[in-house]
Design a protein around this motif. Structure first.
Motif, PDB file in Angstrom:
ATOM      1  N   LEU A  68       0.813  -1.115   0.017  1.00  0.00           N
ATOM      2  CA  LEU A  68      -0.112  -0.003  -0.061  1.00  0.00           C
ATOM      3  C   LEU A  68       0.884   1.205   0.030  1.00  0.00           C
ATOM      4  N   LEU A  69       0.670   2.066  -0.837  1.00  0.00           N
ATOM      5  CA  LEU A  69       1.551   3.348  -1.250  1.00  0.00           C
ATOM      6  C   LEU A  69       0.569   4.408  -0.978  1.00  0.00           C
ATOM      7  N   LYS A  70       0.629   5.253  -0.071  1.00  0.00           N
ATOM      8  CA  LYS A  70      -0.268   6.487   0.373  1.00  0.00           C
ATOM      9  C   LYS A  70       0.471   7.653   0.055  1.00  0.00           C
ATOM     10  N   VAL A  71       0.188   8.535  -1.015  1.00  0.00           N
ATOM     11  CA  VAL A  71       0.698   9.784  -1.181  1.00  0.00           C
ATOM     12  C   VAL A  71       0.023  10.938  -0.608  1.00  0.00           C
ATOM     13  N   LEU A  72       1.002  11.779  -0.151  1.00  0.00           N
ATOM     14  CA  LEU A  72       0.376  12.719   0.805  1.00  0.00           C
ATOM     15  C   LEU A  72       1.156  14.059   0.386  1.00  0.00           C
ATOM     16  N   ALA A  73       0.380  15.054   0.633  1.00  0.00           N
ATOM     17  CA  ALA A  73       0.961  16.514   0.189  1.00  0.00           C
ATOM     18  C   ALA A  73       0.775  17.278   1.398  1.00  0.00           C
ATOM     19  N   PHE A  74       1.545  18.297   1.735  1.00  0.00           N
ATOM     20  CA  PHE A  74       1.263  19.373   2.771  1.00  0.00           C
ATOM     21  C   PHE A  74       1.598  21.011   1.869  1.00  0.00           C
ATOM     22  N   PRO A  75       0.853  21.677   2.530  1.00  0.00           N
ATOM     23  CA  PRO A  75       1.143  23.138   1.901  1.00  0.00           C
ATOM     24  C   PRO A  75       2.173  23.970   2.269  1.00  0.00           C
ATOM     25  N   LEU A  76       2.694  24.764   1.253  1.00  0.00           N
ATOM     26  CA  LEU A  76       3.904  25.511   1.394  1.00  0.00           C
ATOM     27  C   LEU A  76       3.330  27.084   1.671  1.00  0.00           C
ATOM     28  N   LEU A  77       2.331  27.336   1.852  1.00  0.00           N
ATOM     29  CA  LEU A  77       1.825  28.544   2.029  1.00  0.00           C
ATOM     30  C   LEU A  77       0.657  28.479   3.197  1.00  0.00           C
ATOM     31  N   GLU A  78       0.824  29.327   4.013  1.00  0.00           N
ATOM     32  CA  GLU A  78      -0.062  29.480   4.963  1.00  0.00           C
ATOM     33  C   GLU A  78      -0.490  31.062   4.741  1.00  0.00           C
ATOM     34  N   ARG A  79      -1.785  31.216   4.800  1.00  0.00           N
ATOM     35  CA  ARG A  79      -2.607  32.375   4.632  1.00  0.00           C
ATOM     36  C   ARG A  79      -1.893  33.468   3.752  1.00  0.00           C
ATOM     37  N   GLY A  80      -1.544  32.689   2.564  1.00  0.00           N
ATOM     38  CA  GLY A  80      -0.880  33.542   1.360  1.00  0.00           C
ATOM     39  C   GLY A  80       0.734  33.804   1.667  1.00  0.00           C
ATOM     40  N   THR A  81       1.217  33.300   2.907  1.00  0.00           N
ATOM     41  CA  THR A  81       2.657  33.665   3.181  1.00  0.00           C
ATOM     42  C   THR A  81       3.359  32.249   2.901  1.00  0.00           C
ATOM     43  N   ALA A  82       4.709  32.457   2.403  1.00  0.00           N
ATOM     44  CA  ALA A  82       5.235  31.098   2.197  1.00  0.00           C
ATOM     45  C   ALA A  82       5.839  30.694   3.425  1.00  0.00           C
ATOM     46  N   VAL A  83       5.761  29.117   3.807  1.00  0.00           N
ATOM     47  CA  VAL A  83       6.668  28.762   4.986  1.00  0.00           C
ATOM     48  C   VAL A  83       8.054  28.738   5.003  1.00  0.00           C
ATOM     49  N   VAL A  84       8.525  28.976   6.275  1.00  0.00           N
ATOM     50  CA  VAL A  84       9.861  29.139   6.522  1.00  0.00           C
ATOM     51  C   VAL A  84      10.432  27.579   7.110  1.00  0.00           C
ATOM     52  N   ALA A  85      10.971  27.064   6.060  1.00  0.00           N
ATOM     53  CA  ALA A  85      11.271  25.432   6.394  1.00  0.00           C
ATOM     54  C   ALA A  85      11.923  25.256   7.763  1.00  0.00           C
ATOM     55  N   GLU A  86      12.948  26.217   8.087  1.00  0.00           N
ATOM     56  CA  GLU A  86      13.740  26.098   9.179  1.00  0.00           C
ATOM     57  C   GLU A  86      12.779  26.215  10.504  1.00  0.00           C
ATOM     58  N   ARG A  87      11.708  26.895  10.315  1.00  0.00           N
ATOM     59  CA  ARG A  87      10.790  27.378  11.475  1.00  0.00           C
ATOM     60  C   ARG A  87       9.526  26.317  11.712  1.00  0.00           C
ATOM     61  N   LEU A  88       9.364  25.295  11.100  1.00  0.00           N
ATOM     62  CA  LEU A  88       8.233  24.402  10.843  1.00  0.00           C
ATOM     63  C   LEU A  88       8.164  23.898  12.424  1.00  0.00           C
ATOM     64  N   ALA A  89       9.263  23.456  12.839  1.00  0.00           N
ATOM     65  CA  ALA A  89       9.083  22.738  13.974  1.00  0.00           C
ATOM     66  C   ALA A  89       8.865  23.769  15.411  1.00  0.00           C
ATOM     67  N   THR A  90       9.473  24.992  15.326  1.00  0.00           N
ATOM     68  CA  THR A  90       9.151  25.742  16.210  1.00  0.00           C
ATOM     69  C   THR A  90       7.757  26.456  16.134  1.00  0.00           C
ATOM     70  N   ARG A  91       7.247  26.541  14.932  1.00  0.00           N
ATOM     71  CA  ARG A  91       5.822  26.995  15.003  1.00  0.00           C
ATOM     72  C   ARG A  91       4.780  25.702  15.350  1.00  0.00           C
ATOM     73  N   TRP A  92       5.170  24.589  15.105  1.00  0.00           N
ATOM     74  CA  TRP A  92       3.961  23.715  15.267  1.00  0.00           C
ATOM     75  C   TRP A  92       4.451  23.381  16.992  1.00  0.00           C
ATOM     76  N   GLU A  93       5.583  23.318  17.416  1.00  0.00           N
ATOM     77  CA  GLU A  93       5.587  23.153  19.011  1.00  0.00           C
ATOM     78  C   GLU A  93       4.877  24.263  19.777  1.00  0.00           C
ATOM     79  N   ALA A  94       5.195  25.536  19.098  1.00  0.00           N
ATOM     80  CA  ALA A  94       4.442  26.903  19.992  1.00  0.00           C
ATOM     81  C   ALA A  94       3.226  26.673  20.089  1.00  0.00           C
ATOM     82  N   GLU A  95       2.412  25.957  19.199  1.00  0.00           N
ATOM     83  CA  GLU A  95       0.927  25.506  19.316  1.00  0.00           C
ATOM     84  C   GLU A  95       0.761  24.430  19.879  1.00  0.00           C
TER      85      GLU A  95
END
Length: 490
Positions: free
Chosen positions: A161-188
């Protein structure tokens, strides 16, 4: 409709998906997200679906290979082909990144990144309309009896079983900063909190923050502090302590028990310890004993050695990577997330939703090639600067230290011929740890042995042998662990 695979390696295209499967026969079917009956066919747990959504992933499609069988030789194909098959799927577009979760016939799982680079909008522009993955060709026999007795993430036993998933690189019209993904997720999802931790709420997600009355009580005598490890929270890390054992500890400290929720991916243990001390009222002088699981033991050592805060009398380190773990080396982060995913898949009663979304946060970093921003994870690298230059260097004369150190560690071997054994070991040699004993995440001896570090080796550690069946996530299910905690702290 299912279509036959070509074992000679000739590409087969179904619903916009192209597969080259040299040396493999079977039938392939492509199912769009939300297809009728998909959840039943793949055996996806509700907790898996919830975790995927919580982490911001969306399902694109699922590829099912039924009746897979390897062939030794095929006309026009030498030696049955290579060890991998290739799969090309539609690119989700420049504003999305994509990953693939592969579930083998025996239920083992692994995450795969496309061959093509992915990056933040404006930095990397993909010129292709498809992304290509390589997947193991080997057919893994399912467990006798039709599969395990418990349900994990996905159970498509007997099929690939091969499940293909995607996640957005824009949030509220602003590009995500890859290096801050964990910081933002953990803050929430993993914010700092000094919380109550008693018999009535130690298994609850939401703990009450400490108030003036609590601090006044904690100052009346030694208190007990719980520190959790990576990907976790206090309620997740210690929920397996039996209620009678927790009540015994709670009564021993006359209710002076609390816990510290903290981010473990984006902040290193030193930052965690400083934040803990900053949250203690300046007029309260505390004495604490500490029970720490995994990386929480490094936070406990920071409190004792480097931070001006509560006096640490006793520190009990359970599965703590004092000598590091090679899984924290950025070269092995892919192995780490696969190992944690398979623990969720095969170990009963693991907190799927709350742990998997943290694992998926690291996966996002990998998908975008962002090594920076995971300081908390990198702190456990055996060759990294944090352990080598700070925590495990010789202590200066004025440095503090726990009065007493205790350690609990495990040498875990998955049951012979089990799927978990296959993904964690290669014969008698572990693919990551070599021949060193380990609990699947942390080396056994690295919990209590360090050269030239005061307090180490820790005397009289509790070493759980392989027959105990205790891995990194199940220490507190073992009665010997509860008994030793009570004995040491009593």
């Amino acid at each position: 409709m299912a279509q036959a695979l070509s074992p000679d390696g000739t590409p087969v295209t179904v619903e916009g998906v192209t597969l080259s499967t040299p040396g493999l026969t079977g039938e392939v079917e492509v199912l769009p997200a939300g297809a009728p009956g998909l959840r039943m066919r793949e055996g996806a747990a509700d907790a898996f679906v919830a975790a995927i959504a919580s982490a911001g992933f969306m399902e694109q499609l699922t590829i099912e290979i039924s009746r897979p069988a390897e062939v030794a030789s095929v006309a026009g194909l030498r030696g049955g082909g290579g060890p991998e098959i290739t799969v090309s799927v539609p690119d989700p577009g420049r504003y999305f990144a994509q990953v693939l979760l592969y579930t083998a016939e025996d239920g083992t799982q692994s995450w795969h990144l496309p061959r093509e680079p992915q990056g933040e909008p404006g930095r990397t522009v993909r010129a292709t309309t498809s992304l290509t993955y390589t997947i193991p060709r080997a057919v893994q026999p399912a467990e006798a009896g039709g599969g395990p007795v418990h349900r994990g993430l996905i159970w498509a036993v007997g099929r690939k079983l091969l499940k293909v998933l995607a996640f957005p690189l824009l949030e509220r019209g602003t590009a995500v900063v890859a290096e801050r993904l964990a910081t933002r997720w953990e803050a929430e999802h993993r914010p700092y909190l000094l919380r109550t931790f008693g018999p009535d709420d130690y298994t609850h997600t939401e703990g009450r923050g400490l108030d003036a009355e609590d601090w006044a009580r904690f100052a009346q005598g030694p208190a007990l502090l719980f520190l959790h490890g990576t990907f976790s929270r206090s309620d997740l890390a210690f929920r397996d302590l039996p209620p009678h054992r927790f009540e015994e500890l709670y009564e021993l400290y006359q209710g002076r028990v609390f816990a510290f929720d903290h981010p473990t991916l984006s902040a290193d243990p030193a930052a965690n310890a400083h934040e803990l001390v900053a949250r203690i009222p300046a007029d309260r002088k505390l004495q604490v004993d500490v029970i720490a699981h995994s990386r929480g033991g490094l936070v406990g050592r920071e409190l004792a050695q480097h931070v001006q805060g509560p006096r640490v009398r006793r520190l009990v380190m359970v599965g703590t990577p004092n000598a590091g773990t090679v899984l924290a080396d950025s070269k092995h982060w892919g192995v780490l997330i696969d190992r944690m995913t398979n623990l969720l898949q095969f170990v009963p009663d693991n907190p799927v939703t709350d742990t998997l979304d943290a694992v998926l946060t690291v996966l996002k970093h990998l998908a975008l090639g962002a090594v920076r921003g995971l300081d908390g994870l990198a702190a456990m690298d055996p060759a990294g600067a944090y352990l080598r230059e700070r925590l495990n260097r010789p202590l200066p004369p004025d440095a503090g230290a726990p009065e007493v150190l205790h350690a609990i560690t495990s040498d875990y071997d998955p049951p012979a011929n089990s799927p978990l054994a296959r993904v964690s070991r290669n014969g008698l040699t572990d693919l990551v740890f070599g021949r060193d004993g380990n609990d699947l995440v942390v080396p056994t001896h690295g919990v209590y042995r360090l050269d030239g570090v005061p307090g180490f080796p820790v005397p009289d550690p509790l070493l759980l042998q392989s027959h105990a069946g205790v891995d990194h996530t199940t220490y507190f299910t073992d009665p010997a662990v509860g008994e030793r905690l009570a004995a040491w702290l009593r």
